[in-house]
Design a protein around this motif. Structure first.
Motif, mmCIF file in Angstrom:
data_model
loop_
_atom_site.group_PDB
_atom_site.id
_atom_site.type_symbol
_atom_site.label_atom_id
_atom_site.label_comp_id
_atom_site.label_asym_id
_atom_site.label_seq_id
_atom_site.Cartn_x
_atom_site.Cartn_y
_atom_site.Cartn_z
ATOM 1 N N VAL A 1 20.584 7.088 16.473
ATOM 2 C CA VAL A 1 19.831 8.147 15.624
ATOM 3 C C VAL A 1 19.444 7.532 14.142
ATOM 4 O O VAL A 1 18.583 8.080 13.325
ATOM 5 N N ARG A 2 20.190 6.380 13.923
ATOM 6 C CA ARG A 2 19.862 5.828 12.501
ATOM 7 C C ARG A 2 18.117 5.108 12.592
ATOM 8 O O ARG A 2 17.527 5.167 11.872
ATOM 9 N N VAL A 3 17.995 4.617 13.955
ATOM 10 C CA VAL A 3 16.641 3.996 14.032
ATOM 11 C C VAL A 3 15.469 5.147 14.080
ATOM 12 O O VAL A 3 14.399 5.263 13.508
ATOM 13 N N THR B 1 10.541 8.132 8.893
ATOM 14 C CA THR B 1 10.218 8.141 7.475
ATOM 15 C C THR B 1 9.514 6.750 6.868
ATOM 16 O O THR B 1 9.293 6.886 5.943
ATOM 17 N N THR B 2 9.400 5.958 7.808
ATOM 18 C CA THR B 2 8.925 4.511 7.049
ATOM 19 C C THR B 2 7.490 4.375 7.774
ATOM 20 O O THR B 2 6.640 5.272 8.332
ATOM 21 N N THR B 3 6.880 3.209 7.358
ATOM 22 C CA THR B 3 5.501 3.042 7.369
ATOM 23 C C THR B 3 5.508 2.048 8.671
ATOM 24 O O THR B 3 6.393 1.664 9.300
ATOM 25 N N ASP B 4 4.352 2.233 9.206
ATOM 26 C CA ASP B 4 3.843 1.454 10.584
ATOM 27 C C ASP B 4 4.044 0.006 10.288
ATOM 28 O O ASP B 4 4.558 -0.760 11.283
ATOM 29 N N ALA B 5 3.580 -0.606 9.113
ATOM 30 C CA ALA B 5 4.064 -1.884 8.792
ATOM 31 C C ALA B 5 5.387 -2.276 8.773
ATOM 32 O O ALA B 5 5.911 -3.379 9.303
ATOM 33 N N ASN B 6 6.321 -1.372 8.316
ATOM 34 C CA ASN B 6 7.853 -1.684 8.376
ATOM 35 C C ASN B 6 8.471 -1.717 10.051
ATOM 36 O O ASN B 6 9.188 -2.506 10.539
ATOM 37 N N LYS B 7 7.708 -0.910 10.600
ATOM 38 C CA LYS B 7 8.090 -0.741 12.016
ATOM 39 C C LYS B 7 7.675 -1.904 12.811
ATOM 40 O O LYS B 7 8.384 -2.552 13.496
ATOM 41 N N ALA B 8 6.500 -2.522 12.574
ATOM 42 C CA ALA B 8 5.874 -3.775 13.145
ATOM 43 C C ALA B 8 6.748 -4.906 12.707
ATOM 44 O O ALA B 8 7.088 -5.606 13.459
ATOM 45 N N PRO C 1 0.756 -1.406 -0.023
ATOM 46 C CA PRO C 1 0.020 0.115 0.045
ATOM 47 C C PRO C 1 0.978 1.446 -0.039
ATOM 48 O O PRO C 1 0.343 2.519 -0.592
ATOM 49 N N ASN C 2 2.163 1.294 0.499
ATOM 50 C CA ASN C 2 2.846 2.301 0.893
ATOM 51 C C ASN C 2 3.802 2.641 -0.608
ATOM 52 O O ASN C 2 4.511 3.881 -0.706
ATOM 53 N N ASN D 1 18.537 3.440 5.974
ATOM 54 C CA ASN D 1 16.810 3.344 5.929
ATOM 55 C C ASN D 1 16.604 2.471 4.777
ATOM 56 O O ASN D 1 15.530 1.839 4.943
ATOM 57 N N ARG D 2 17.350 2.324 3.546
ATOM 58 C CA ARG D 2 16.972 1.508 2.571
ATOM 59 C C ARG D 2 16.932 0.195 3.190
ATOM 60 O O ARG D 2 16.268 -0.736 2.797
ATOM 61 N N PHE D 3 18.213 -0.309 3.471
ATOM 62 C CA PHE D 3 18.408 -1.490 4.288
ATOM 63 C C PHE D 3 17.137 -1.955 5.101
ATOM 64 O O PHE D 3 16.590 -3.040 5.176
ATOM 65 N N LEU D 4 16.975 -1.302 6.226
ATOM 66 C CA LEU D 4 15.949 -1.522 6.914
ATOM 67 C C LEU D 4 14.479 -1.750 6.431
ATOM 68 O O LEU D 4 13.933 -2.721 6.854
ATOM 69 N N ASN D 5 14.020 -0.893 5.324
ATOM 70 C CA ASN D 5 13.087 -1.090 4.534
ATOM 71 C C ASN D 5 13.059 -2.353 3.932
ATOM 72 O O ASN D 5 11.967 -3.034 3.760
#
Length: 117
Positions: free
Chosen positions: A65-67, A73-80, A7-8, A29-33
């Protein structure tokens, strides 16, 4: 390589080697996403994630600071997804699987970083 719709955003799900190249071998950020997308898809590679975090420990880049920046900037789904992945990665550190450079200090630092998710 497959294309997935979320969706995002529209993103390309790269294989692990391509992800390493695309994200520059760093925790960004790209790695985490991208790894969040893999967790959501049910295809995380805990060994690769663990190795990346250990590498970052030696570079001095496991900073809150990375997190914080990623979370803003990320979505709730990515955080979850990372809330799910973080304890799995933490447990993987004790699995006995080969992780280059894994020491007690690295383990402690990576685990501390993972609690930020």
């Amino acid at each position: 390589m497959t294309t997935n719709l979320q969706p995002n955003a529209l993103f390309t799900d790269l294989d692990e080697t391509a992800m390493e190249t695309t994200t520059g071998g760093r925790v960004t950020n790209r790695f985490l996403n991208r790894w969040a997308a893999r967790v959501i898809a049910g295809t995380p590679n805990l060994g690769r994630i663990s190795q990346r975090f250990v590498n970052e420990f030696y570079l001095g880049n496991l900073r809150a600071v990375r997190v914080t920046n990623w979370s803003a900037t990320t979505t709730d789904a990515n955080k979850a997804a990372w809330k799910t992945a973080a304890p799995l990665v933490s447990s993987y550190l004790d699995s006995g699987a080969p992780i280059t450079g894994l020491t007690s200090a690295a383990t402690t630092s990576v685990r501390s970083f993972l609690t930020l998710f």
